[in-house]
Design a protein around this motif. Structure first.
Motif, PDB file in Angstrom:
ATOM      1  N   ALA A 130       0.836  -1.205   0.000  1.00 35.95           N
ATOM      2  CA  ALA A 130       0.000   0.000   0.000  1.00 35.95           C
ATOM      3  C   ALA A 130       0.868   1.251   0.000  1.00 35.95           C
ATOM      4  O   ALA A 130       1.977   1.254   0.544  1.00 35.95           O
ATOM      5  CB  ALA A 130      -0.940  -0.004   1.198  1.00 35.95           C
ATOM      6  N   LEU A 131       0.329   2.298  -0.601  1.00 38.10           N
ATOM      7  CA  LEU A 131       1.040   3.555  -0.826  1.00 38.10           C
ATOM      8  C   LEU A 131       0.482   4.660   0.066  1.00 38.10           C
ATOM      9  O   LEU A 131      -0.578   4.500   0.670  1.00 38.10           O
ATOM     10  CB  LEU A 131       0.926   3.926  -2.307  1.00 38.10           C
ATOM     11  CG  LEU A 131       1.405   2.838  -3.273  1.00 38.10           C
ATOM     12  CD1 LEU A 131       1.027   3.176  -4.701  1.00 38.10           C
ATOM     13  CD2 LEU A 131       2.907   2.634  -3.142  1.00 38.10           C
ATOM     14  N   PRO A 132       1.168   5.811   0.149  1.00 37.78           N
ATOM     15  CA  PRO A 132       0.709   6.893   1.014  1.00 37.78           C
ATOM     16  C   PRO A 132      -0.745   7.293   0.745  1.00 37.78           C
ATOM     17  O   PRO A 132      -1.172   7.398  -0.403  1.00 37.78           O
ATOM     18  CB  PRO A 132       1.649   8.046   0.662  1.00 37.78           C
ATOM     19  CG  PRO A 132       2.870   7.394   0.125  1.00 37.78           C
ATOM     20  CD  PRO A 132       2.393   6.154  -0.573  1.00 37.78           C
ATOM     21  N   GLY A 133      -1.505   7.459   1.836  1.00 36.06           N
ATOM     22  CA  GLY A 133      -2.898   7.882   1.736  1.00 36.06           C
ATOM     23  C   GLY A 133      -3.886   6.741   1.553  1.00 36.06           C
ATOM     24  O   GLY A 133      -5.093   6.942   1.663  1.00 36.06           O
ATOM     25  N   LYS A 173      -5.617   0.486   8.665  1.00 39.11           N
ATOM     26  CA  LYS A 173      -4.893   1.729   8.962  1.00 39.11           C
ATOM     27  C   LYS A 173      -4.657   2.458   7.663  1.00 39.11           C
ATOM     28  O   LYS A 173      -4.621   1.865   6.586  1.00 39.11           O
ATOM     29  CB  LYS A 173      -3.551   1.445   9.645  1.00 39.11           C
ATOM     30  CG  LYS A 173      -3.695   0.916  11.046  1.00 39.11           C
ATOM     31  CD  LYS A 173      -2.362   0.852  11.753  1.00 39.11           C
ATOM     32  CE  LYS A 173      -2.589   0.310  13.153  1.00 39.11           C
ATOM     33  NZ  LYS A 173      -1.372   0.088  13.861  1.00 39.11           N
ATOM     34  N   THR A 174      -4.443   3.765   7.779  1.00 43.04           N
ATOM     35  CA  THR A 174      -4.104   4.588   6.619  1.00 43.04           C
ATOM     36  C   THR A 174      -2.594   4.769   6.580  1.00 43.04           C
ATOM     37  O   THR A 174      -1.965   5.080   7.594  1.00 43.04           O
ATOM     38  CB  THR A 174      -4.801   5.968   6.710  1.00 43.04           C
ATOM     39  OG1 THR A 174      -6.216   5.749   6.751  1.00 43.04           O
ATOM     40  CG2 THR A 174      -4.458   6.833   5.508  1.00 43.04           C
ATOM     41  N   VAL A 175      -2.024   4.585   5.406  1.00 42.32           N
ATOM     42  CA  VAL A 175      -0.580   4.730   5.227  1.00 42.32           C
ATOM     43  C   VAL A 175      -0.243   6.227   5.248  1.00 42.32           C
ATOM     44  O   VAL A 175      -0.765   6.996   4.440  1.00 42.32           O
ATOM     45  CB  VAL A 175      -0.118   4.098   3.892  1.00 42.32           C
ATOM     46  CG1 VAL A 175       1.388   4.242   3.727  1.00 42.32           C
ATOM     47  CG2 VAL A 175      -0.549   2.636   3.808  1.00 42.32           C
ATOM     48  N   PRO A 176       0.621   6.663   6.182  1.00 42.49           N
ATOM     49  CA  PRO A 176       0.977   8.085   6.257  1.00 42.49           C
ATOM     50  C   PRO A 176       1.760   8.554   5.027  1.00 42.49           C
ATOM     51  O   PRO A 176       2.418   7.751   4.351  1.00 42.49           O
ATOM     52  CB  PRO A 176       1.862   8.165   7.499  1.00 42.49           C
ATOM     53  CG  PRO A 176       1.602   6.921   8.274  1.00 42.49           C
ATOM     54  CD  PRO A 176       1.221   5.880   7.260  1.00 42.49           C
ATOM     55  N   GLU A 177       1.708   9.846   4.770  1.00 45.51           N
ATOM     56  CA  GLU A 177       2.481  10.435   3.669  1.00 45.51           C
ATOM     57  C   GLU A 177       3.964  10.144   3.885  1.00 45.51           C
ATOM     58  O   GLU A 177       4.451  10.107   5.011  1.00 45.51           O
ATOM     59  CB  GLU A 177       2.253  11.943   3.589  1.00 45.51           C
ATOM     60  CG  GLU A 177       0.906  12.316   3.013  1.00 45.51           C
ATOM     61  CD  GLU A 177       0.652  11.742   1.617  1.00 45.51           C
ATOM     62  OE1 GLU A 177       1.549  11.790   0.753  1.00 45.51           O
ATOM     63  OE2 GLU A 177      -0.462  11.218   1.403  1.00 45.51           O
ATOM     64  N   SER A 191       5.564  -4.755   7.764  1.00 48.88           N
ATOM     65  CA  SER A 191       4.904  -3.556   8.284  1.00 48.88           C
ATOM     66  C   SER A 191       3.875  -3.866   9.365  1.00 48.88           C
ATOM     67  O   SER A 191       3.551  -3.000  10.173  1.00 48.88           O
ATOM     68  CB  SER A 191       4.252  -2.757   7.149  1.00 48.88           C
ATOM     69  OG  SER A 191       5.235  -2.076   6.402  1.00 48.88           O
ATOM     70  N   ARG A 192       3.389  -5.080   9.405  1.00 46.27           N
ATOM     71  CA  ARG A 192       2.472  -5.454  10.476  1.00 46.27           C
ATOM     72  C   ARG A 192       3.181  -5.436  11.831  1.00 46.27           C
ATOM     73  O   ARG A 192       2.555  -5.263  12.862  1.00 46.27           O
ATOM     74  CB  ARG A 192       1.868  -6.838  10.208  1.00 46.27           C
ATOM     75  CG  ARG A 192       0.986  -6.877   8.960  1.00 46.27           C
ATOM     76  CD  ARG A 192       0.560  -8.287   8.627  1.00 46.27           C
ATOM     77  NE  ARG A 192       1.701  -9.079   8.170  1.00 46.27           N
ATOM     78  CZ  ARG A 192       1.646 -10.358   7.855  1.00 46.27           C
ATOM     79  NH1 ARG A 192       0.501 -11.022   7.969  1.00 46.27           N
ATOM     80  NH2 ARG A 192       2.708 -10.997   7.433  1.00 46.27           N
ATOM     81  N   ASP A 193       4.511  -5.616  11.805  1.00 46.86           N
ATOM     82  CA  ASP A 193       5.310  -5.653  13.038  1.00 46.86           C
ATOM     83  C   ASP A 193       6.159  -4.399  13.224  1.00 46.86           C
ATOM     84  O   ASP A 193       6.210  -3.841  14.311  1.00 46.86           O
ATOM     85  CB  ASP A 193       6.269  -6.859  13.006  1.00 46.86           C
ATOM     86  CG  ASP A 193       5.560  -8.149  12.686  1.00 46.86           C
ATOM     87  OD1 ASP A 193       4.705  -8.556  13.490  1.00 46.86           O
ATOM     88  OD2 ASP A 193       5.854  -8.735  11.627  1.00 46.86           O
ATOM     89  N   ILE A 194       6.833  -3.981  12.166  1.00 46.67           N
ATOM     90  CA  ILE A 194       7.810  -2.887  12.282  1.00 46.67           C
ATOM     91  C   ILE A 194       7.253  -1.540  11.848  1.00 46.67           C
ATOM     92  O   ILE A 194       7.946  -0.535  11.931  1.00 46.67           O
ATOM     93  CB  ILE A 194       9.103  -3.206  11.495  1.00 46.67           C
ATOM     94  CG1 ILE A 194       8.825  -3.378  10.001  1.00 46.67           C
ATOM     95  CG2 ILE A 194       9.779  -4.441  12.072  1.00 46.67           C
ATOM     96  CD1 ILE A 194      10.073  -3.564   9.151  1.00 46.67           C
ATOM     97  N   GLY A 195       6.022  -1.525  11.384  1.00 45.86           N
ATOM     98  CA  GLY A 195       5.396  -0.264  10.999  1.00 45.86           C
ATOM     99  C   GLY A 195       5.632   0.107   9.545  1.00 45.86           C
ATOM    100  O   GLY A 195       6.178  -0.660   8.760  1.00 45.86           O
ATOM    101  N   PHE A 196       5.187   1.305   9.226  1.00 47.17           N
ATOM    102  CA  PHE A 196       5.308   1.811   7.862  1.00 47.17           C
ATOM    103  C   PHE A 196       6.774   2.134   7.565  1.00 47.17           C
ATOM    104  O   PHE A 196       7.534   2.502   8.452  1.00 47.17           O
ATOM    105  CB  PHE A 196       4.432   3.047   7.683  1.00 47.17           C
ATOM    106  CG  PHE A 196       2.979   2.780   7.956  1.00 47.17           C
ATOM    107  CD1 PHE A 196       2.208   2.094   7.031  1.00 47.17           C
ATOM    108  CD2 PHE A 196       2.386   3.181   9.143  1.00 47.17           C
ATOM    109  CE1 PHE A 196       0.869   1.815   7.273  1.00 47.17           C
ATOM    110  CE2 PHE A 196       1.045   2.910   9.398  1.00 47.17           C
ATOM    111  CZ  PHE A 196       0.284   2.225   8.470  1.00 47.17           C
TER     112      PHE A 196
END
Length: 190
Positions: free
Chosen positions: A93-96, A140-144, A160-165
């Motif tokens: 997934a991409l930003p936004g 969740k929404t992917v931050p910019e 990303s489920r563990d370490i984040g975006f």
């Protein structure tokens, strides 16, 4: 007269040595530019990208590609997960965009993501009557300035489920070519 002949003999040797030195310096500069700025080798470690990448496979990573464009969904990237460790994962997934994982389905903006690179693995798991993915992720929404990544081996991947975006600055580049072992030389499917 003898001195002139000796000087003439010394000059061709000096000239040839100088030409070799220049050629070696140019070759070293090209290796440096190509290796550090454009492409980098990467060795796959661990099972997180199976069935598409296996431990010990060596890849060529294009470091320059993201200077010209942003990552796209489905691309396989290498990024700095920690100060000392690089990971290889797939852009989901991409930003936004919103992203959610429920069972074997990944949703991006409430649409099931088509993942042809996992079709065979998903079919095999379904035939065995077992889920391919055992780890869900709440929407969740992917931050910019960031992306959401996952390993292809969904139940056995720290992603990303563990370490984040993943911030754009963490990205090393896009995996473009498997070059080792020789019987697996191929372009990476994105």
């Amino acid at each position: 007269m003898e001195q002139d002949q000796t000087a003439e003999k010394a000059n061709p040797i000096k000239n040839e040595a100088w030409e070799w030195m220049k050629a070696l310096l140019i070759a070293a500069a090209l290796v440096f530019i190509i290796r550090w700025l454009i492409f980098a080798p990467f060795i796959v470690e661990g099972p997180s990208m199976e069935p598409n990448f296996y431990t010990g496979e060596r890849l060529i990573v294009s470091k320059f590609i993201y200077k010209l464009s942003k990552p796209s969904r489905g691309e396989v990237i290498v990024f700095h997960a920690t100060k000392d460790k690089d990971y290889i994962k797939r852009v989901i997934a991409l930003p936004g965009e919103t992203v959610k994982v429920e069972g074997d389905k990944v949703y991006v903006n409430n649409q099931v993501l088509d993942e042809p690179y996992l079709r065979q693995a998903l079919d095999d798991a379904a035939k065995k009557g077992i889920p391919y993915n055992t780890r869900n992720f709440a929407e969740k929404t992917v931050p910019e300035g960031t992306i959401f990544v996952m390993g292809d081996n969904r139940s056995n991947s720290q992603d990303s489920r563990d370490i984040g975006f993943i911030k754009y600055e963490q990205i090393v580049g896009r995996a473009d070519l498997i070059f080792w072992p020789f019987n697996k030389i191929s372009l990476v499917r994105h």
